[in-house]
Scaffold this motif. Sequence first.
Motif, PDB file in Angstrom:
ATOM      1  N   ASN A  40       0.802  -1.222   0.000  1.00 17.23           N
ATOM      2  CA  ASN A  40       0.000   0.000   0.000  1.00 17.23           C
ATOM      3  C   ASN A  40       0.841   1.282   0.000  1.00 17.23           C
ATOM      4  OD1 ASN A  40      -1.778   2.103   1.892  1.00 17.23           O
ATOM      5  ND2 ASN A  40      -2.922   1.103   0.242  1.00 17.23           N
ATOM      6  N   PRO A  41       1.890   1.381   0.810  1.00 11.59           N
ATOM      7  CA  PRO A  41       2.659   2.627   0.781  1.00 11.59           C
ATOM      8  C   PRO A  41       3.230   2.947  -0.603  1.00 11.59           C
ATOM      9  CG  PRO A  41       3.176   1.400   2.763  1.00 11.59           C
ATOM     10  CD  PRO A  41       2.348   0.490   1.890  1.00 11.59           C
ATOM     11  N   GLY A  42       3.733   1.949  -1.300  1.00  8.85           N
ATOM     12  CA  GLY A  42       4.253   2.169  -2.644  1.00  8.85           C
ATOM     13  C   GLY A  42       3.153   2.569  -3.618  1.00  8.85           C
ATOM     14  N   GLY A  43       1.995   1.960  -3.443  1.00 10.82           N
ATOM     15  CA  GLY A  43       0.859   2.328  -4.282  1.00 10.82           C
ATOM     16  C   GLY A  43       0.427   3.762  -4.058  1.00 10.82           C
ATOM     17  N   VAL A  44       0.477   4.193  -2.814  1.00  9.12           N
ATOM     18  CA  VAL A  44       0.126   5.579  -2.495  1.00  9.12           C
ATOM     19  C   VAL A  44       1.193   6.528  -3.050  1.00  9.12           C
ATOM     20  CG1 VAL A  44      -0.227   7.238  -0.621  1.00  9.12           C
ATOM     21  CG2 VAL A  44      -1.320   4.982  -0.529  1.00  9.12           C
ATOM     22  N   ASP A  45       2.454   6.126  -2.997  1.00  5.92           N
ATOM     23  CA  ASP A  45       3.511   6.948  -3.596  1.00  5.92           C
ATOM     24  C   ASP A  45       3.270   7.129  -5.092  1.00  5.92           C
ATOM     25  OD1 ASP A  45       4.773   7.196  -1.146  1.00  5.92           O
ATOM     26  OD2 ASP A  45       6.307   5.674  -1.575  1.00  5.92           O
ATOM     27  N   GLN A  46       2.871   6.044  -5.742  1.00  3.73           N
ATOM     28  CA  GLN A  46       2.573   6.140  -7.173  1.00  3.73           C
ATOM     29  C   GLN A  46       1.362   7.030  -7.403  1.00  3.73           C
ATOM     30  OE1 GLN A  46       2.028   2.412  -9.202  1.00  3.73           O
ATOM     31  NE2 GLN A  46       1.743   3.396 -11.181  1.00  3.73           N
ATOM     32  N   LEU A  47       0.347   6.913  -6.550  1.00  2.00           N
ATOM     33  CA  LEU A  47      -0.826   7.773  -6.670  1.00  2.00           C
ATOM     34  C   LEU A  47      -0.426   9.240  -6.514  1.00  2.00           C
ATOM     35  CD1 LEU A  47      -3.910   8.089  -6.973  1.00  2.00           C
ATOM     36  CD2 LEU A  47      -4.062   7.854  -4.478  1.00  2.00           C
ATOM     37  N   ALA A  48       0.491   9.524  -5.605  1.00  2.00           N
ATOM     38  CA  ALA A  48       0.958  10.897  -5.405  1.00  2.00           C
ATOM     39  C   ALA A  48       1.543  11.455  -6.703  1.00  2.00           C
ATOM     40  CB  ALA A  48       1.998  10.949  -4.285  1.00  2.00           C
ATOM     41  N   GLN A  49       2.356  10.656  -7.373  1.00  2.00           N
ATOM     42  CA  GLN A  49       2.937  11.098  -8.640  1.00  2.00           C
ATOM     43  C   GLN A  49       1.855  11.352  -9.682  1.00  2.00           C
ATOM     44  OE1 GLN A  49       5.740   8.037  -9.688  1.00  2.00           O
ATOM     45  NE2 GLN A  49       7.227   8.689  -8.167  1.00  2.00           N
ATOM     46  N   LEU A  50       0.867  10.465  -9.712  1.00  2.00           N
ATOM     47  CA  LEU A  50      -0.218  10.613 -10.684  1.00  2.00           C
ATOM     48  C   LEU A  50      -1.069  11.842 -10.377  1.00  2.00           C
ATOM     49  CD1 LEU A  50      -1.272   6.867 -10.991  1.00  2.00           C
ATOM     50  CD2 LEU A  50       0.033   8.233 -12.655  1.00  2.00           C
ATOM     51  N   LEU A  51      -1.344  12.074  -9.093  1.00  2.00           N
ATOM     52  CA  LEU A  51      -2.109  13.264  -8.715  1.00  2.00           C
ATOM     53  C   LEU A  51      -1.375  14.529  -9.154  1.00  2.00           C
ATOM     54  CD1 LEU A  51      -3.232  12.219  -5.124  1.00  2.00           C
ATOM     55  CD2 LEU A  51      -4.771  12.694  -7.045  1.00  2.00           C
ATOM     56  N   ARG A  52      -0.071  14.541  -8.937  1.00  2.00           N
ATOM     57  CA  ARG A  52       0.715  15.717  -9.315  1.00  2.00           C
ATOM     58  C   ARG A  52       0.840  15.852 -10.837  1.00  2.00           C
ATOM     59  NH1 ARG A  52       3.188  14.376  -4.213  1.00  2.00           N
ATOM     60  NH2 ARG A  52       2.780  16.138  -2.818  1.00  2.00           N
ATOM     61  N   GLY A  53       0.737  14.733 -11.531  1.00  2.00           N
ATOM     62  CA  GLY A  53       0.799  14.761 -12.994  1.00  2.00           C
ATOM     63  C   GLY A  53      -0.504  15.203 -13.638  1.00  2.00           C
ATOM     64  N   GLY A  54      -1.608  15.018 -12.935  1.00  2.00           N
ATOM     65  CA  GLY A  54      -2.893  15.533 -13.395  1.00  2.00           C
ATOM     66  C   GLY A  54      -3.644  14.719 -14.426  1.00  2.00           C
ATOM     67  N   ASP A  55      -3.210  13.505 -14.737  1.00  2.00           N
ATOM     68  CA  ASP A  55      -3.910  12.672 -15.716  1.00  2.00           C
ATOM     69  C   ASP A  55      -5.090  11.985 -15.027  1.00  2.00           C
ATOM     70  OD1 ASP A  55      -4.742  10.313 -17.198  1.00  2.00           O
ATOM     71  OD2 ASP A  55      -2.937  10.551 -18.406  1.00  2.00           O
ATOM     72  N   THR A  56      -6.294  12.444 -15.312  1.00  2.00           N
ATOM     73  CA  THR A  56      -7.472  11.921 -14.611  1.00  2.00           C
ATOM     74  C   THR A  56      -7.687  10.431 -14.857  1.00  2.00           C
ATOM     75  OG1 THR A  56      -8.928  12.626 -16.417  1.00  2.00           O
ATOM     76  CG2 THR A  56      -8.691  14.126 -14.533  1.00  2.00           C
ATOM     77  N   GLY A  57      -7.392   9.958 -16.046  1.00  2.00           N
ATOM     78  CA  GLY A  57      -7.582   8.538 -16.338  1.00  2.00           C
ATOM     79  C   GLY A  57      -6.679   7.658 -15.491  1.00  2.00           C
ATOM     80  N   GLN A  58      -5.410   8.035 -15.400  1.00  2.00           N
ATOM     81  CA  GLN A  58      -4.474   7.248 -14.597  1.00  2.00           C
ATOM     82  C   GLN A  58      -4.798   7.360 -13.108  1.00  2.00           C
ATOM     83  OE1 GLN A  58      -0.577   8.613 -15.823  1.00  2.00           O
ATOM     84  NE2 GLN A  58      -0.425   6.976 -17.339  1.00  2.00           N
ATOM     85  N   VAL A  59      -5.168   8.550 -12.664  1.00  2.00           N
ATOM     86  CA  VAL A  59      -5.554   8.718 -11.259  1.00  2.00           C
ATOM     87  C   VAL A  59      -6.748   7.833 -10.950  1.00  2.00           C
ATOM     88  CG1 VAL A  59      -6.517  10.342  -9.570  1.00  2.00           C
ATOM     89  CG2 VAL A  59      -4.584  11.032 -10.999  1.00  2.00           C
ATOM     90  N   ARG A  60      -7.746   7.858 -11.818  1.00  2.00           N
ATOM     91  CA  ARG A  60      -8.955   7.052 -11.604  1.00  2.00           C
ATOM     92  C   ARG A  60      -8.622   5.561 -11.509  1.00  2.00           C
ATOM     93  NH1 ARG A  60     -11.179   7.513 -16.295  1.00  2.00           N
ATOM     94  NH2 ARG A  60     -10.659   5.410 -16.890  1.00  2.00           N
ATOM     95  N   GLU A  61      -7.845   5.074 -12.438  1.00  2.00           N
ATOM     96  CA  GLU A  61      -7.503   3.647 -12.458  1.00  2.00           C
ATOM     97  C   GLU A  61      -6.704   3.241 -11.221  1.00  2.00           C
ATOM     98  OE1 GLU A  61      -5.664   2.474 -16.130  1.00  2.00           O
ATOM     99  OE2 GLU A  61      -7.242   3.437 -17.321  1.00  2.00           O
ATOM    100  N   HIS A  62      -5.743   4.062 -10.864  1.00  2.00           N
ATOM    101  CA  HIS A  62      -4.896   3.707  -9.723  1.00  2.00           C
ATOM    102  C   HIS A  62      -5.671   3.815  -8.406  1.00  2.00           C
ATOM    103  CE1 HIS A  62      -1.017   2.580  -8.214  1.00  2.00           C
ATOM    104  NE2 HIS A  62      -1.097   3.529  -7.290  1.00  2.00           N
ATOM    105  N   ALA A  63      -6.482   4.849  -8.265  1.00  2.00           N
ATOM    106  CA  ALA A  63      -7.301   4.981  -7.061  1.00  2.00           C
ATOM    107  C   ALA A  63      -8.276   3.812  -6.956  1.00  2.00           C
ATOM    108  CB  ALA A  63      -8.050   6.314  -7.067  1.00  2.00           C
ATOM    109  N   HIS A  64      -8.799   3.377  -8.083  1.00  4.44           N
ATOM    110  CA  HIS A  64      -9.714   2.224  -8.094  1.00  4.44           C
ATOM    111  C   HIS A  64      -9.003   0.969  -7.581  1.00  4.44           C
ATOM    112  CE1 HIS A  64     -12.976  -0.370  -9.432  1.00  4.44           C
ATOM    113  NE2 HIS A  64     -12.041  -1.156  -9.945  1.00  4.44           N
ATOM    114  N   ALA A  65      -7.794   0.737  -8.049  1.00  2.18           N
ATOM    115  CA  ALA A  65      -7.033  -0.436  -7.608  1.00  2.18           C
ATOM    116  C   ALA A  65      -6.731  -0.364  -6.108  1.00  2.18           C
ATOM    117  CB  ALA A  65      -5.739  -0.557  -8.408  1.00  2.18           C
ATOM    118  N   LEU A  66      -6.340   0.811  -5.627  1.00  2.00           N
ATOM    119  CA  LEU A  66      -6.060   0.970  -4.193  1.00  2.00           C
ATOM    120  C   LEU A  66      -7.329   0.777  -3.369  1.00  2.00           C
ATOM    121  CD1 LEU A  66      -3.626   4.018  -4.345  1.00  2.00           C
ATOM    122  CD2 LEU A  66      -3.037   1.680  -3.645  1.00  2.00           C
ATOM    123  N   LYS A  67      -8.435   1.278  -3.878  1.00  3.63           N
ATOM    124  CA  LYS A  67      -9.717   1.099  -3.192  1.00  3.63           C
ATOM    125  C   LYS A  67     -10.044  -0.390  -3.068  1.00  3.63           C
ATOM    126  CE  LYS A  67     -13.458   1.310  -5.510  1.00  3.63           C
ATOM    127  NZ  LYS A  67     -14.558   1.726  -6.396  1.00  3.63           N
TER     128      LYS A  67
END
Length: 123
Positions: A40-67
């Motif tokens: 989970n911590p690594g997944g959240v680190d990746q989510l942080a990068q995606l949030l900062r990158g602003g790609d809604t599709g990637q954020v959505r997919e990654h947040a879905h997997a973490l959920k």
Amino acid sequence: MERSREDEVRDRLADIAGDDPSPAEQALLGRLIRSFLGKNPGGVDQLAQLLRGGDTGQVREHAHALKGSATNIGADSLARVFAEIEHAARDGHVPDPDVTLGRIATEQAMVYPVLERIATEGD
């Protein structure tokens, strides 16, 4: 009334292995929890990068997997944070990274000790 994080986790684990898991089932549950805590911590680190990158599709997919992974072990409060991120991204909005990551860190700080304690019960 809001259920405690421990109740959320224990209810989900009872769904998986019943109310009185065998030693083998308890060991399996411990491995599942430890796997989540390790990834989970690594997944959240990746989510942080995606949030900062602003790609809604990637954020959505990654947040879905973490959920999904949080839901699988009963970390429902944490899963709800990921669901909010997923829904925002689905609606075309990337939530503020700093605020969002702060919420995730707060929730992790509350649920990780519960998970760590439960994971060691079968040891």
